[in-house]
Every structure is written in C-alpha cells, then in structure tokens.
Design a protein around this motif. Structure first.
Motif, mmCIF file in Angstrom:
data_model
loop_
_atom_site.group_PDB
_atom_site.id
_atom_site.type_symbol
_atom_site.label_atom_id
_atom_site.label_comp_id
_atom_site.label_asym_id
_atom_site.label_seq_id
_atom_site.Cartn_x
_atom_site.Cartn_y
_atom_site.Cartn_z
ATOM 1 N N TYR A 77 0.826 -1.203 0.000
ATOM 2 C CA TYR A 77 0.000 0.000 0.000
ATOM 3 C C TYR A 77 0.864 1.258 0.000
ATOM 4 O O TYR A 77 0.631 2.195 -0.766
ATOM 5 N N SER A 137 3.706 1.527 -3.220
ATOM 6 C CA SER A 137 3.231 1.665 -4.600
ATOM 7 C C SER A 137 3.309 3.111 -5.088
ATOM 8 O O SER A 137 3.586 3.363 -6.263
ATOM 9 N N TYR A 153 -0.788 -0.010 -7.622
ATOM 10 C CA TYR A 153 -1.120 1.409 -7.453
ATOM 11 C C TYR A 153 -2.608 1.645 -7.693
ATOM 12 O O TYR A 153 -3.249 2.429 -6.978
ATOM 13 N N ARG A 193 -4.512 0.537 -4.669
ATOM 14 C CA ARG A 193 -4.353 1.494 -3.566
ATOM 15 C C ARG A 193 -5.268 2.699 -3.749
ATOM 16 O O ARG A 193 -5.978 3.103 -2.825
ATOM 17 N N THR A 238 -8.844 3.924 -1.445
ATOM 18 C CA THR A 238 -8.800 5.119 -0.577
ATOM 19 C C THR A 238 -9.926 6.094 -0.860
ATOM 20 O O THR A 238 -10.115 7.055 -0.121
ATOM 21 N N PHE A 264 -8.818 -3.018 0.411
ATOM 22 C CA PHE A 264 -7.574 -2.919 -0.348
ATOM 23 C C PHE A 264 -7.022 -4.300 -0.663
ATOM 24 O O PHE A 264 -6.556 -4.549 -1.782
#
Length: 384
Positions: free
Chosen positions: A80, A83, A135, A138, A142, A318
């Motif tokens: 996480y 990345s 990526y 991640r 979020t 995630f």
C-alpha cells in the motif's frame, strides 16, 4: 520426512491449493522446456547443450521460489505504502529502457534495460505492470466517492504514461496492462464515464502514434509498428507466406491429436521459433495432446478460482483489490498465450506463466503469487 513436513507446515502457510497449483506447473515446466530447447541448440550451436538451458531454467525457477517464499511474509501494508513511491521510479526505468534502444542479435531489444557495470538486463515492462496494478488497487481503496478530474491527475495520467512508455517497444504487453487496468478500475467501482473517456484517450493516442510512425519513420528502423501490422495482416490472411510461426504452431497442434506423441517426441520444436517461450503451448499439445492442453487450461482456471476465493474471504477492501489486481493479469497472460498458439489472436511476445523459459517475467509472476499468498496467510491467522 517429518522434518520436511514440519518445515512446510510452518513456513508455507496460506492457500494450500494455490501452493499446489504453482508447484505443479513449475515442476511440469521442466518437460516442455527441456524438449523445446532443442530449437535453441540448433539455432546457436557451439558447445551449448539442452542441459545448459535446462539448468538455466532450473536456476530461474529456484530464484522464483525464493521470491515466492520470501514475499509470502510481506505485510500488505507495505504494498500500500510503497506503490506510490514505485510509480516515479518505474517511469524513470521505462524511459531509460526506451532511450537505451539496444539491439540484440540485430533485433529491437529496447524492452530490456541493460546495466553495463554488472552486465545484466531485465524487462522493465513486467515490473511496471505489477507496480501499476498495485497502485490502482491502492487508489481505488482510498476513495469512497471518486472524483473523475482528481483521478485523471493522480491515477489515470501516471497509468497513461506507463502504458505509453511500454507501447513503442512492447505493444502486446502494453495492451495486456491496459486491459488489466480497465478490468481493475471496473471492479473497483471507477465511474463508467471516466472509464470510457480513458479508454478513448488511450485508443486515440495509440492510433496517432502508429499513424505517425507509418508516415515518418523508415520501414527498416527499430520501431515495432511494421512488425505489428505484418502480424495482424498475417492473422487475417492465414495463407500468407509470412505466417510461418502460426503454420508451424497449428501443425504441432494437429500432430498432437487427442493424446499427443509423447514427452520429448515433438517434431515441430526444431522448426518453430520461440518454441520454448511464446509457443510452448503448441509443443505441449503436440507431445501431450488435446487432453494435456485442456488439463493445463483447467489448472489456470483453478488458479483463477482460488484467487477469487481469497479475494472474497478477506475483509479488507484494499486486500481484495490487491489480490484481484495482481492475480487477474497472470491469467490474462496465460489465456492470451494459449489463444495465440491455437490461432485466436495475432502473434505476440507473451510467455506462458510458470511454464515458459524466462527470467524477469517469471520472477514477477512468483512475486505476484507471493503477494496473494501473504493475504491468504493473513486470513488464516485471523481464523486461528
């Protein structure tokens, strides 16, 4: 025996079925690689023997298993965090790879980054793909409500740059990365409007690049566009004299019939270029028949099933996206490789994961599986 079992039970946790499938494919790979490497001996000659290539394959697998063993202990939180920092690094590496523009035996080899001091080279596009997928996972994890304009700057633009830097030297890998990214974005709930806009931008940019190269660059240059055009034309015109690889591949499949000619008894391996990597599935069908080819396809589908099971068991969003993001591209690559061998897709340079002889691509595959197993370990620990 008890000591070995205790060691395996202690240090190889996670999804046992996934461990079994990875090991099964890795062990089986020795048979077709050993058989198909006859082509390399015939091509390069000298003092090199089939055993030299087999030992090289064993070395790559050994390093791959070491990567798998170590990466299963990685905490998903590191993926996480790292990345974000990995994106600018991979962009620099891809740019250096493209600028380097080396030739290997007279062929465009700008997909490899050569490091002169330690005299090694590695394929940056394979690493770039994995970094991109992590990526994406991640960013999507979020954001509860994704803003299209914000995501274009911080998500889609870096992805666009990565695909753009891969595309000139390795079009097939760029396409697989692009398709995999679209799948990840769709699964992660990215707005459909933004996804369509991104899709159109990438397609138009690729078309503009190809058009510019055709209009400006000479045919004998190192660019890959003329090669792509030739392969697509051959795909739609199988009678073309230039479709040599596909003719040999289909001949190998035809000779294999239902149950194959037997291990090591392939005839076409001596005439089919890249029989140890890109077209190894054709050699497998020739030697083990349609039955062997279907079994191999079934194993990849079972790996896909285990990936989905792990992703649905974990209660961290995630981690769910991470498992799907690094797992799906492996299956995509396997299906593309097998599809090319049987004539469903134009010829590309994609290897068969865990089977084909190779280095960087194999190690990235092992690392991807290690990430999936690390999430699986976390699930087991919570259950315990």
């Amino acid at each position: 025996m008890k000591t070995i079992n205790d060691f395996l039970a202690k240090y190889t946790k996670g999804d046992k079925y996934l461990w079994a499938f990875i090991s099964l494919l890795s062990i089986f790979s020795f048979l077709p690689v050993y058989s198909a490497c006859t082509n390399l001996v015939y091509t390069y000659g000298g003092d090199t023997t089939v055993f030299n290539y087999l030992f090289k394959h064993a070395f790559f697998l050994l390093i791959g298993y070491l990567i798998l063993f170590l990466s299963q202990f990685i905490n998903y939180k590191h993926c996480y965090r790292l990345s974000v920092f990995a994106i600018p690094i991979i962009l620099i590496l891809l740019l250096l790879t493209l600028i380097q523009g080396k030739k290997l035996d007279g062929v465009n080899a700008s997909r490899w980054l050569y490091i002169p001091i330690i005299n090694i080279s590695f394929q940056t596009s394979s690493i770039a793909g994995l970094v991109t997928f992590i990526y994406c996972a991640r960013y999507l994890s979020t954001k509860n409500n994704i803003n299209i304009y914000h995501s274009f700057v911080f998500l889609l633009f870096p992805i666009f740059l990565i695909i753009g830097l891969i595309f000139p030297a390795n079009g097939s890998t760029a396409i697989i990365v692009f398709v995999s990214v679209v799948m990840i974005l769709f699964m992660g709930g990215y707005p459909l409007k933004g996804l369509i806009i991104f899709f159109i931008i990438v397609i138009l940019s690729a078309g503009l690049y190809i058009y510019s190269v055709i209009r400006v660059v000479e045919k004998n240059s190192m660019n890959r566009v003329n090669t792509w055009i030739s392969r697509i034309e051959n795909f739609f015109d199988p009678k073309s004299n230039n479709s040599y690889q596909m003719k040999q591949s289909k001949t190998a499949i035809f000779l294999g019939k239902k149950f194959g000619r037997g291990p090591g008894k392939s005839i076409i391996k001596a005439f089919l270029p890249q029989s140890y990597s890109d077209f190894i599935y054709s050699i497998i069908i020739e030697e083990y028949g349609l039955f062997g080819g279907v079994i191999l396809l079934f194993i990849y589908l079972m790996i896909l099933f285990r990936i989905i099971v792990i992703a649905t068991k974990v209660d961290n969003y995630f981690c769910t996206l991470l498992v799907l993001s690094v797992g799906f591209p492996i299956i995509n690559q396997a299906l593309v490789n097998m599809g090319i061998a049987v004539g469903l897709f134009p010829v590309t340079g994609q290897t068969l994961p865990l089977i084909s002889a190779g280095g960087t691509s194999m190690w990235v595959t092992f690392f991807s599986f290690g990430i999936i197993l690390s999430v699986s370990r976390m699930i087991e620990q919570k259950q315990e």
